[in-house]
Design a protein around this motif. Sequence first.
Motif, PDB file in Angstrom:
ATOM      1  N   GLU A   1       0.882  -1.168   0.000  1.00 37.87           N
ATOM      2  CA  GLU A   1       0.000   0.000   0.000  1.00 37.87           C
ATOM      3  C   GLU A   1       0.910   1.205   0.000  1.00 37.87           C
ATOM      4  O   GLU A   1       1.635   1.457   0.952  1.00 37.87           O
ATOM      5  N   HIS A   2       0.888   1.987  -1.064  1.00 38.18           N
ATOM      6  CA  HIS A   2       1.810   3.111  -1.207  1.00 38.18           C
ATOM      7  C   HIS A   2       1.591   4.199  -0.161  1.00 38.18           C
ATOM      8  O   HIS A   2       2.535   4.883   0.220  1.00 38.18           O
ATOM      9  N   ASP A   3       0.370   4.395   0.284  1.00 38.33           N
ATOM     10  CA  ASP A   3       0.074   5.474   1.221  1.00 38.33           C
ATOM     11  C   ASP A   3       0.115   5.051   2.682  1.00 38.33           C
ATOM     12  O   ASP A   3      -0.077   5.876   3.569  1.00 38.33           O
ATOM     13  N   ALA A   4       0.354   3.782   2.955  1.00 38.96           N
ATOM     14  CA  ALA A   4       0.340   3.270   4.327  1.00 38.96           C
ATOM     15  C   ALA A   4       1.726   3.441   4.969  1.00 38.96           C
ATOM     16  O   ALA A   4       2.739   3.444   4.275  1.00 38.96           O
ATOM     17  N   PRO A   5       1.762   3.588   6.284  1.00 35.61           N
ATOM     18  CA  PRO A   5       3.071   3.655   6.956  1.00 35.61           C
ATOM     19  C   PRO A   5       3.792   2.307   6.864  1.00 35.61           C
ATOM     20  O   PRO A   5       3.158   1.283   6.614  1.00 35.61           O
TER      21      PRO A   5
END
Length: 68
Positions: A18-22
């Motif tokens: 997931e590109h936007d996940a930490p």
Amino acid sequence: MTPFEPEWEGFRHARDLEHDAPPRRIYANEGIAQVLFFTADEGDECEISYKDKKGKYQGQQGNHLPKL
């Protein structure tokens, strides 16, 4: 979600991206997935299985990149 189709054989590999996940940490001996198995009622057999379709991942061994 990725379904396991009837008569599929091989190794299942999951990719967590997931590109936007930490950033995530995965620790040894901790689960990262859940597999549920369902049975069909008698007479509800699959008409065309993954094996019949000669799926591109049928019978693969070891690690492989996704096939397009």
